[in-house]
Design a protein around this motif. Structure first.
Motif, PDB file in Angstrom:
ATOM      1  N   ASP A 151       0.885  -1.168   0.000  1.00 36.90           N
ATOM      2  CA  ASP A 151       0.000   0.000   0.000  1.00 36.90           C
ATOM      3  C   ASP A 151       0.923   1.217   0.000  1.00 36.90           C
ATOM      4  OD1 ASP A 151      -1.927   1.914   0.267  1.00 36.90           O
ATOM      5  OD2 ASP A 151      -2.594   1.289   2.266  1.00 36.90           O
ATOM      6  N   LYS A 153       2.199   5.118  -1.407  1.00 39.59           N
ATOM      7  CA  LYS A 153       1.788   6.410  -1.953  1.00 39.59           C
ATOM      8  C   LYS A 153       2.898   7.423  -1.752  1.00 39.59           C
ATOM      9  CE  LYS A 153      -1.958   9.862  -1.726  1.00 39.59           C
ATOM     10  NZ  LYS A 153      -3.261  10.197  -1.083  1.00 39.59           N
ATOM     11  N   THR A 177       5.437  -2.766 -10.220  1.00 37.96           N
ATOM     12  CA  THR A 177       4.451  -3.570  -9.500  1.00 37.96           C
ATOM     13  C   THR A 177       4.624  -5.038  -9.885  1.00 37.96           C
ATOM     14  OG1 THR A 177       2.779  -3.257 -11.231  1.00 37.96           O
ATOM     15  CG2 THR A 177       2.833  -1.651  -9.446  1.00 37.96           C
ATOM     16  N   GLN A 182      -1.997  -5.180  -4.996  1.00 41.33           N
ATOM     17  CA  GLN A 182      -1.257  -4.108  -4.347  1.00 41.33           C
ATOM     18  C   GLN A 182      -1.849  -2.776  -4.799  1.00 41.33           C
ATOM     19  OE1 GLN A 182       0.889  -1.828  -6.218  1.00 41.33           O
ATOM     20  NE2 GLN A 182       0.013  -2.779  -8.045  1.00 41.33           N
ATOM     21  N   ARG A 183      -1.548  -1.725  -4.050  1.00 41.20           N
ATOM     22  CA  ARG A 183      -1.994  -0.377  -4.414  1.00 41.20           C
ATOM     23  C   ARG A 183      -0.787   0.541  -4.413  1.00 41.20           C
ATOM     24  NH1 ARG A 183      -6.765   1.706  -0.726  1.00 41.20           N
ATOM     25  NH2 ARG A 183      -6.556   3.403  -2.248  1.00 41.20           N
ATOM     26  N   SER A 184      -0.587   1.249  -5.516  1.00 41.89           N
ATOM     27  CA  SER A 184       0.529   2.185  -5.617  1.00 41.89           C
ATOM     28  C   SER A 184       0.040   3.466  -6.282  1.00 41.89           C
ATOM     29  CB  SER A 184       1.675   1.585  -6.424  1.00 41.89           C
ATOM     30  OG  SER A 184       2.198   0.438  -5.788  1.00 41.89           O
ATOM     31  N   GLU A 185       0.529   4.594  -5.777  1.00 37.07           N
ATOM     32  CA  GLU A 185       0.116   5.888  -6.321  1.00 37.07           C
ATOM     33  C   GLU A 185       1.273   6.871  -6.224  1.00 37.07           C
ATOM     34  OE1 GLU A 185      -3.449   9.232  -5.740  1.00 37.07           O
ATOM     35  OE2 GLU A 185      -3.211   7.578  -4.299  1.00 37.07           O
TER      36      GLU A 185
END
Length: 261
Positions: A151, A153, A177, A182-185
């Motif tokens: 997670d 950012k 990634t 998953q979360r990516s920003e």
């Protein structure tokens, strides 16, 4: 062997130092001095730090985050013609919340911030370089590998104030990634209040490029090794922060081990 970093420390002589960060700190580099610092962070830390560079000084500093949990607010202040290269190295699987404000207070100051991380945990970064004076230069380089359950950012902001003419603010973020889970920003920001400047941002995010994998495999490298080599390319820039060869070799070995090489 690192020694404990006391709250306030002033460097009046050139040299290399390894220090352990245990509490809030203020590092001051005297006029025209050249300092290299390796700062080790361990345990659970919630800290505020400040680095101040006097006129003509140079500081290369690498933060090695091996904490279970880290919350850090860092301010950098620079006088005329000073230079800092600061690296933020995270190969752990633990939570981080890091806020960095770099103030280029006087003419000719320059800063390079490099962040390198690989994680499957929660990471938050807010990085801002603020140009208060003309002929100043900032560069932000962010490298991230987001594995399963990550997670991640990052917000990277370059601010050039009115009167900071002929300044440059550049930033680049590369996020690799390795999982759909998953979360990516990455949030690039440029705040420009002066005309005679140069500013840019570049972002890339995604899985490994099949063309690169194909090229490496065509040279006789197995797919697993090819993936590891591409992973390594995201992490190695952090090893260039410090000039000391023994430290660079130590970092390279740690990165190779973390990448499975």
């Amino acid at each position: 062997m690192s020694t404990q970093l006391v709250n306030d420390v002033t460097f009046e002589l050139d040299g290399y130092h390894e220090l352990e960060v245990t509490s809030d700190f203020h590092i001051m580099v005297e006029k025209n001095k050249q300092i290299e610092l390796l700062l080790n962070e361990k345990g659970n830390l919630k800290i505020k730090g400040q680095i101040t560079l006097d006129e003509g000084s140079r500081c290369n500093v690498l933060f090695m985050n091996e904490c279970d949990d880290l919350q850090m607010d860092l301010e950098i202040h620079q006088k005329r013609d000073s230079n800092i290269q600061a690296g933020f190295y995270e190969l752990n699987e633990n939570t981080s919340m890091i806020n960095i404000q770099s103030h280029l207070d006087e003419e000719g100051a320059s800063v390079t911030l490099v962040k390198s991380s690989i994680t499957n945990a929660k990471k938050r970064y807010d990085i801002e370089c603020i140009h208060h004076a003309p002929h100043t230069h900032s560069e932000m380089k962010n490298f991230e590998i987001s594995n399963e359950n990550a997670d991640y950012k990052i917000r990277a902001c370059g601010t050039i104030e009115k009167g900071a003419y002929q300044s440059q603010s550049h930033q680049m973020s590369r996020i690799l990634t390795t999982s759909d889970h998953q979360r990516s920003e990455a949030i690039p920001v440029l705040l420009i209040d002066e005309n005679d400047v140069a500013a840019s941002h570049a972002n890339s995010m995604g899985k490994m490029d099949d063309d690169y994998l194909y090229y490496l495999k065509s040279r006789g490298i197995k797919e697993e090794q090819a993936r590891e080599l591409l992973t390594l390319s995201y992490l190695l820039p952090i090893s260039e922060i410090l000039d000391r060869e023994e430290t660079k070799e130590m970092l390279t070995q740690k990165i190779r081990s973390r990448a499975g090489l």
